[in-house]
Design an enzyme around this catalytic site. Structure first.
Site, PDB file in Angstrom:
ATOM      1  N   HIS A  25      69.004  25.524  31.613  1.00  0.00           N
ATOM      2  CA  HIS A  25      68.559  26.862  32.004  1.00  0.00           C
ATOM      3  C   HIS A  25      69.683  27.858  31.812  1.00  0.00           C
ATOM      4  CE1 HIS A  25      70.062  24.622  35.464  1.00  0.00           C
ATOM      5  NE2 HIS A  25      70.552  25.764  35.903  1.00  0.00           N
ATOM      6  N   ASN A  71      75.499  26.577  33.119  1.00  0.00           N
ATOM      7  CA  ASN A  71      76.320  25.548  33.753  1.00  0.00           C
ATOM      8  C   ASN A  71      75.983  24.199  33.121  1.00  0.00           C
ATOM      9  OD1 ASN A  71      77.439  27.417  35.571  1.00  0.00           O
ATOM     10  ND2 ASN A  71      75.737  27.168  37.002  1.00  0.00           N
ATOM     11  N   VAL A  78      70.681  21.301  38.423  1.00  0.00           N
ATOM     12  CA  VAL A  78      69.325  20.979  37.945  1.00  0.00           C
ATOM     13  C   VAL A  78      69.439  20.616  36.463  1.00  0.00           C
ATOM     14  CG1 VAL A  78      66.986  21.822  37.547  1.00  0.00           C
ATOM     15  CG2 VAL A  78      68.225  22.522  39.617  1.00  0.00           C
ATOM     16  N   ASP A 113      65.790  33.259  40.725  1.00  0.00           N
ATOM     17  CA  ASP A 113      66.490  32.156  41.382  1.00  0.00           C
ATOM     18  C   ASP A 113      66.226  32.221  42.891  1.00  0.00           C
ATOM     19  OD1 ASP A 113      69.193  30.299  40.450  1.00  0.00           O
ATOM     20  OD2 ASP A 113      68.814  30.588  42.594  1.00  0.00           O
ATOM     21  N   HIS A 119      71.245  31.252  33.299  1.00  0.00           N
ATOM     22  CA  HIS A 119      71.283  32.197  34.422  1.00  0.00           C
ATOM     23  C   HIS A 119      71.530  33.592  33.852  1.00  0.00           C
ATOM     24  CE1 HIS A 119      72.069  29.247  37.819  1.00  0.00           C
ATOM     25  NE2 HIS A 119      72.471  28.509  36.789  1.00  0.00           N
TER      26      HIS A 119
HETATM   27  P1  AMP Z   1      72.583  25.116  38.199  1.00  0.00           P
HETATM   28  O1  AMP Z   1      73.470  24.877  39.407  1.00  0.00           O
HETATM   29  O2  AMP Z   1      73.234  25.858  37.094  1.00  0.00           O
HETATM   30  O3  AMP Z   1      71.959  23.812  37.761  1.00  0.00           O
HETATM   31  O4  AMP Z   1      71.436  26.071  38.711  1.00  0.00           O
HETATM   32  C1  AMP Z   1      70.305  25.657  39.386  1.00  0.00           C
HETATM   33  C2  AMP Z   1      69.742  26.890  40.019  1.00  0.00           C
HETATM   34  O5  AMP Z   1      68.389  26.636  40.332  1.00  0.00           O
HETATM   35  C3  AMP Z   1      70.433  27.301  41.328  1.00  0.00           C
HETATM   36  O6  AMP Z   1      70.942  28.624  41.194  1.00  0.00           O
HETATM   37  C4  AMP Z   1      69.312  27.205  42.363  1.00  0.00           C
HETATM   38  O7  AMP Z   1      69.388  28.230  43.331  1.00  0.00           O
HETATM   39  C5  AMP Z   1      68.078  27.330  41.503  1.00  0.00           C
HETATM   40  N1  AMP Z   1      66.865  26.715  42.014  1.00  0.00           N
HETATM   41  C6  AMP Z   1      66.708  25.457  42.484  1.00  0.00           C
HETATM   42  N2  AMP Z   1      65.423  25.224  42.818  1.00  0.00           N
HETATM   43  C7  AMP Z   1      64.753  26.381  42.542  1.00  0.00           C
HETATM   44  C8  AMP Z   1      63.400  26.791  42.662  1.00  0.00           C
HETATM   45  N3  AMP Z   1      62.455  25.965  43.154  1.00  0.00           N
HETATM   46  N4  AMP Z   1      63.062  28.055  42.307  1.00  0.00           N
HETATM   47  C9  AMP Z   1      64.013  28.903  41.823  1.00  0.00           C
HETATM   48  N5  AMP Z   1      65.308  28.564  41.672  1.00  0.00           N
HETATM   49  C10 AMP Z   1      65.669  27.333  42.032  1.00  0.00           C
END
Ligand code: AMP
Ligand code: ZN
Length: 116
Positions: free
Chosen positions: A102, A89, A98, A32, A104
């Site tokens: 995914h 999430n 996003v 992340d 975490h």
């Molecule tokens: P969520 O809030 O559960 O949708 O998690 C999205 C996660 O994606 C967050 O923890 C961000 O820090 C991570 N994130 C967003 N863009 C990138 C990226 N380009 N590379 C790695 N992690 C990312």
């Protein structure tokens, strides 16, 4: 969301760089960008689907694959026995930002429950 506009689809395709931890036919795992623990890995399916909320029976095997991959990475990272946190999430109140499902994987420190 259209998968063409999806940042994680771009990471899977290699058009946006990532710090890769693991890859197979079904999923990609990468660090992340904004880690919330000493180890914070995202495990994403190569197939785009928006969220757990939109997952259907067809994705059952993929979802299991993501979970077992997170568990394997936890063992490889050396904190499986100490413990770790796996989070999906989902939608706005779940804190999803996003919309490509995914998992975490967070480890390397203790966590409290419930999370914020
Ligand atoms: P969520 O809030 O559960 O949708 O998690 C999205 C996660 O994606 C967050 O923890 C961000 O820090 C991570 N994130 C967003 N863009 C990138 C990226 N380009 N590379 C790695 N992690 C990312
Ligand atoms: Zn996507």
């Amino acid at each position: 969301m259209n998968s063409e506009d999806c940042i994680f689809c771009k990471i899977v395709a290699g058009t946006i760089p990532s710090s890769k931890v693991y890859e197979d036919d079904v999923c990609l795992a990468f660090n992340d960008l904004n880690p919330q623990a000493p180890t914070h890995v995202l495990v994403v399916p190569k197939e785009h689907f928006d969220s757990l909320d939109t997952a259907v029976g067809e994705q059952k095997q993929t979802l299991g694959h993501l979970m077992l991959t997170a568990a394997e990475i936890a063992r490889q990272e050396g904190f499986a026995e100490a413990g770790y946190r796996v989070v999906i999430n989902t939608n706005a109140d779940g804190g999803q930002t996003v919309f490509h499902l995914h998992v975490h994987l967070l480890g390397g420190r203790p966590f409290v429950f419930p999370p914020g």
